[in-house]
Design a protein around this motif. Sequence first.
Motif, PDB file in Angstrom:
ATOM      1  N   LYS A 119       0.853  -1.262   0.037  1.00  0.00           N
ATOM      2  CA  LYS A 119       0.067  -0.203  -0.125  1.00  0.00           C
ATOM      3  C   LYS A 119       0.807   1.141  -0.007  1.00  0.00           C
ATOM      4  O   LYS A 119       1.472   1.460   0.895  1.00  0.00           O
ATOM      5  CB  LYS A 119      -0.800  -0.010   1.288  1.00  0.00           C
ATOM      6  N   GLY A 120       0.819   2.063  -1.051  1.00  0.00           N
ATOM      7  CA  GLY A 120       1.512   3.358  -0.911  1.00  0.00           C
ATOM      8  C   GLY A 120       2.997   3.272  -1.418  1.00  0.00           C
ATOM      9  O   GLY A 120       3.532   1.812  -1.818  1.00  0.00           O
ATOM     10  N   ASP A 121       3.725   3.924  -1.175  1.00  0.00           N
ATOM     11  CA  ASP A 121       5.103   3.850  -1.316  1.00  0.00           C
ATOM     12  C   ASP A 121       5.847   3.284  -0.113  1.00  0.00           C
ATOM     13  O   ASP A 121       5.628   3.674   0.856  1.00  0.00           O
ATOM     14  CB  ASP A 121       5.734   5.415  -1.565  1.00  0.00           C
ATOM     15  N   VAL A 122       6.617   2.317  -0.667  1.00  0.00           N
ATOM     16  CA  VAL A 122       7.382   1.662   0.403  1.00  0.00           C
ATOM     17  C   VAL A 122       8.658   1.865   0.713  1.00  0.00           C
ATOM     18  O   VAL A 122       9.549   2.002  -0.566  1.00  0.00           O
ATOM     19  CB  VAL A 122       7.374   0.211   0.308  1.00  0.00           C
ATOM     20  N   VAL A 123       9.199   2.199   1.878  1.00  0.00           N
ATOM     21  CA  VAL A 123      10.604   2.651   1.875  1.00  0.00           C
ATOM     22  C   VAL A 123      11.760   1.596   2.000  1.00  0.00           C
ATOM     23  O   VAL A 123      12.742   1.859   2.260  1.00  0.00           O
ATOM     24  CB  VAL A 123      10.632   3.824   3.155  1.00  0.00           C
TER      25      VAL A 123
END
Length: 207
Positions: A119-123
């Motif tokens: 979900k979303g940007d993964v760092v």
Amino acid sequence: MSNKSKIQRLILYRIALIHFKSMGFQRIFSYNIAGEVGVSPEQVRKDFSEFNIRGNKKAGYEISELLSNFDRIFQKDKTHHVILVGMGNIGSALANYQGFRNSGIFIKAAFDKDITRAKGDVVVPLYPLENLSNFVKSNRVKIAILAVPFEAAQSVANLLIDSGIKGIMNFTYANLRVPDDVYVKYVSLTNTLESLIFLTNQNDSEE
């Protein structure tokens, strides 16, 4: 008394010390810590003595020195690498949680059977589940966060253990079957809230 209970007390002692330090205290006595945590001063001194932490009868303990000792006990002066398995809502949130870094904990990689679930940007680096075993062995990772669906929990736990993982932080509902030398910490936000609901409703019914 079990090691689990002792560790929980040590965590509470550290929280109490941080609280006292934030209020401007520089030194403290065992009865101050005991009153904050809800144990006896004798228990505090006994726990401290097991880690060679000594105070002064007249001057008590220096808070900064105590906190340094707790950093040593919990190895906060070292970097700890863990992996994360499962990139649904909980896994994605954990992957992006920056608070781990304050304790020297870094999620070295995340894994999922379907990496598009993130979900979303993964760092953190994200890999397919089939890469997990080689990654764990080559990077000598010992701890994993498990956030997969219930039905996959045991099979993924088996994969983790076979790969060399010795500690699992389990965010699933599954009661994992693991060898004696593997430690599991169960984390369930729902169960915690349900317990609080039960306790508060029970108190209301008794009034």
